[in-house]
Design a protein around this motif. Structure first.
Motif, PDB file in Angstrom:
ATOM      1  N   GLY A 181       2.401  46.362  32.469  1.00  0.00           N
ATOM      2  CA  GLY A 181       3.025  45.702  31.332  1.00  0.00           C
ATOM      3  C   GLY A 181       2.035  44.917  30.493  1.00  0.00           C
ATOM      4  O   GLY A 181       1.255  44.114  31.017  1.00  0.00           O
ATOM      5  N   ASN A 182       2.025  45.175  29.187  1.00  0.00           N
ATOM      6  CA  ASN A 182       1.153  44.471  28.236  1.00  0.00           C
ATOM      7  C   ASN A 182      -0.323  44.575  28.593  1.00  0.00           C
ATOM      8  O   ASN A 182      -1.137  43.717  28.222  1.00  0.00           O
ATOM      9  CB  ASN A 182       1.560  42.999  28.124  1.00  0.00           C
ATOM     10  N   GLY A 183      -0.675  45.619  29.346  1.00  0.00           N
ATOM     11  CA  GLY A 183      -2.079  45.825  29.687  1.00  0.00           C
ATOM     12  C   GLY A 183      -2.542  45.084  30.925  1.00  0.00           C
ATOM     13  O   GLY A 183      -3.691  45.233  31.361  1.00  0.00           O
ATOM     14  N   PHE A 184      -1.679  44.264  31.515  1.00  0.00           N
ATOM     15  CA  PHE A 184      -2.034  43.548  32.741  1.00  0.00           C
ATOM     16  C   PHE A 184      -1.858  44.489  33.935  1.00  0.00           C
ATOM     17  O   PHE A 184      -0.967  45.331  33.933  1.00  0.00           O
ATOM     18  CB  PHE A 184      -1.142  42.316  32.926  1.00  0.00           C
ATOM     19  N   LYS A 185      -2.696  44.358  34.940  1.00  0.00           N
ATOM     20  CA  LYS A 185      -2.613  45.227  36.109  1.00  0.00           C
ATOM     21  C   LYS A 185      -1.982  44.496  37.295  1.00  0.00           C
ATOM     22  O   LYS A 185      -2.540  43.512  37.792  1.00  0.00           O
ATOM     23  CB  LYS A 185      -3.999  45.749  36.488  1.00  0.00           C
ATOM     24  N   GLU A 186      -0.838  45.012  37.712  1.00  0.00           N
ATOM     25  CA  GLU A 186      -0.135  44.393  38.841  1.00  0.00           C
ATOM     26  C   GLU A 186      -1.011  44.342  40.095  1.00  0.00           C
ATOM     27  O   GLU A 186      -1.025  43.338  40.812  1.00  0.00           O
ATOM     28  CB  GLU A 186       1.145  45.170  39.145  1.00  0.00           C
ATOM     29  N   LYS A 187      -1.738  45.422  40.375  1.00  0.00           N
ATOM     30  CA  LYS A 187      -2.524  45.467  41.614  1.00  0.00           C
ATOM     31  C   LYS A 187      -3.562  44.345  41.666  1.00  0.00           C
ATOM     32  O   LYS A 187      -3.831  43.790  42.739  1.00  0.00           O
ATOM     33  CB  LYS A 187      -3.204  46.823  41.778  1.00  0.00           C
ATOM     34  N   ASN A 188      -4.153  44.013  40.515  1.00  0.00           N
ATOM     35  CA  ASN A 188      -5.176  42.955  40.481  1.00  0.00           C
ATOM     36  C   ASN A 188      -4.571  41.575  40.664  1.00  0.00           C
ATOM     37  O   ASN A 188      -5.095  40.732  41.403  1.00  0.00           O
ATOM     38  CB  ASN A 188      -5.941  43.011  39.160  1.00  0.00           C
ATOM     39  N   ILE A 189      -3.463  41.329  39.985  1.00  0.00           N
ATOM     40  CA  ILE A 189      -2.808  40.025  40.080  1.00  0.00           C
ATOM     41  C   ILE A 189      -2.267  39.799  41.487  1.00  0.00           C
ATOM     42  O   ILE A 189      -2.438  38.718  42.071  1.00  0.00           O
ATOM     43  CB  ILE A 189      -1.675  39.919  39.041  1.00  0.00           C
ATOM     44  N   ALA A 190      -1.644  40.829  42.058  1.00  0.00           N
ATOM     45  CA  ALA A 190      -1.104  40.704  43.412  1.00  0.00           C
ATOM     46  C   ALA A 190      -2.211  40.390  44.411  1.00  0.00           C
ATOM     47  O   ALA A 190      -2.040  39.555  45.309  1.00  0.00           O
ATOM     48  CB  ALA A 190      -0.376  41.994  43.809  1.00  0.00           C
ATOM     49  N   LEU A 191      -3.349  41.044  44.273  1.00  0.00           N
ATOM     50  CA  LEU A 191      -4.468  40.812  45.183  1.00  0.00           C
ATOM     51  C   LEU A 191      -5.013  39.397  45.058  1.00  0.00           C
ATOM     52  O   LEU A 191      -5.265  38.717  46.064  1.00  0.00           O
ATOM     53  CB  LEU A 191      -5.581  41.835  44.921  1.00  0.00           C
ATOM     54  N   LYS A 192      -5.219  38.953  43.810  1.00  0.00           N
ATOM     55  CA  LYS A 192      -5.762  37.609  43.610  1.00  0.00           C
ATOM     56  C   LYS A 192      -4.845  36.538  44.181  1.00  0.00           C
ATOM     57  O   LYS A 192      -5.293  35.575  44.813  1.00  0.00           O
ATOM     58  CB  LYS A 192      -6.008  37.364  42.116  1.00  0.00           C
ATOM     59  N   VAL A 193      -3.543  36.697  43.989  1.00  0.00           N
ATOM     60  CA  VAL A 193      -2.591  35.717  44.513  1.00  0.00           C
ATOM     61  C   VAL A 193      -2.561  35.769  46.035  1.00  0.00           C
ATOM     62  O   VAL A 193      -2.561  34.724  46.707  1.00  0.00           O
ATOM     63  CB  VAL A 193      -1.180  35.952  43.931  1.00  0.00           C
ATOM     64  N   ALA A 194      -2.572  36.963  46.611  1.00  0.00           N
ATOM     65  CA  ALA A 194      -2.556  37.089  48.077  1.00  0.00           C
ATOM     66  C   ALA A 194      -3.779  36.423  48.700  1.00  0.00           C
ATOM     67  O   ALA A 194      -3.671  35.714  49.706  1.00  0.00           O
ATOM     68  CB  ALA A 194      -2.492  38.567  48.477  1.00  0.00           C
TER      69      ALA A 194
END
Length: 364
Positions: free
Chosen positions: A55-68
């Protein structure tokens, strides 16, 4: 008189000895509770060839990893918590493997972290637990997250006919996979409370649905949807260091509170006496919205299973004894039958109380 004094001295010595032994047992019990390490598995959703939603160019896989990784970093500071990651970098991990990692580690909790998407400008954070049914909207979320199954090699064999696009597959569950529902709901509520009240995120509530990654685990498990990347404002927040840190802190604080609650359920003996109270112990083997006949063939051969209605759920109990020692035997029997996460519950005059409280009462 001398004989009475001698008897009194003997009684005093025995009492002193009892207190010394009791205090030693109490110390050992508290020490064991303090030394127990609680294993938490953190699962960053998607990864590698599976980017998740964009969505909007953001990558879910990257955000999920950083938060985890941030959640783990915060929890690793606690001496009584052990953190295991299903992935620590940008690699693809099969859904079955994520659950296998947690099961092999005999984890106390599994937390899967994701970001949501929608065709509208929806926003807000939500937390899911494994459940039999959901509304149409939740079903679509489950189907999207489960679609990664199709990227795995030999997925037809691994998932035994599971079709991520089939409502029947998404809804079908066994009772055994709902055994941890109570604990899953507890941690989900703690996480969601922090999102809604500490961070003031739009509260999308705790919901139930059939996520394949949760189906693969045999311990309390939740799937967190941090927010919607398809919402520009929320996407920017989740893609920022500030947003990731805040969301990670909310999750970490909830997990540690959950661990503290687990500690309170550790059995500790007590010398305290109270007046007559009728205590009954049972083994809870399952909790479900499904009404299942308490027949032997439905519960792996266990006899005299009791079904009790508690709110919107049916709870299934095995064993019924006023003796804690006897109910421990029933718990062992249930676990040998495959109910690995069964646990003991206590009732005082028909009302549920903690096992710790029950053990403080006489005749236990």
């Amino acid at each position: 008189m001398q004989s009475q004094q001698k008897h009194k001295n003997i009684y005093t010595s025995k009492t002193t000895l009892f207190r010394v032994v009791f205090l030693a047992m109490l110390f050992i019990s508290f020490s064991a509770a303090a030394q127990k390490s609680y294993t938490i598995v953190l699962d960053a959703g998607h990864g590698g060839k599976d980017p998740g939603n964009l969505g909007n160019g953001f990558k879910e896989k990257n955000i999920a990893l950083k938060v985890a990784l941030l959640v783990g970093k915060k929890l690793e500071k606690r001496p009584d918590v052990k953190i295991i990651y299903t992935r620590k970098n940008d690699v693809f991990v099969d859904l079955w493997k994520r659950g296998d990692i947690a099961n092999h580690a005999k984890a106390d909790l599994f937390v899967s972290i994701h970001c949501d998407s929608h065709t509208s400008n929806a926003y807000g954070a939500g937390t899911f637990v494994l459940g039999l049914r959901g509304n149409k909207k939740n079903l679509e979320i489950a189907k999207r997250e489960n679609a990664v199954v199709l990227l795995e090699d030999n997925y037809q064999d691994k998932y035994k006919g599971f079709d991520p696009n089939s409502a029947e597959s998404v809804i079908g569950l066994s009772l055994l996979q709902e055994e941890n529902l109570d604990k899953s709901l507890t941690i989900a509520s703690l996480i969601q409370h922090n999102f809604a009240f500490k961070l003031k995120r739009n509260d999308r509530k705790v919901k139930q649905d059939n996520f394949q990654v949760l189906r693969e685990t045999i311990m309390p498990s939740v799937l967190v949807e941090l927010g919607f990347l398809t919402n520009k404002t929320e996407g920017r927040y989740l893609n920022s260091s500030r947003g990731q840190s805040q969301m990670a802190t909310a999750i970490a604080d909830a997990i540690y509170k959950y661990v503290e609650n687990l500690k309170l359920n550790t059995v500790v003996l007590s010398e305290e006496d109270t007046n007559d109270n009728f205590i009954m112990y049972k083994v809870q083997i399952a909790s479900s919205k499904n009404k299942i006949a308490p027949k032997t063939y439905n519960f792996k051969g266990l006899k005299n299973v009791e079904r009790v209605v508690v709110g919107a759920y049916f709870k299934y109990y095995y064993g019924n004894s006023s003796s804690y020692k006897n109910i421990q035997k029933a718990l062992k029997e249930a676990k040998l039958k495959g109910y690995k996460t069964a646990f003991i519950v206590a009732f005082k005059n028909g009302e549920k109380i903690s096992v710790e409280e029950a053990l403080k009462l006489p005749s236990n």
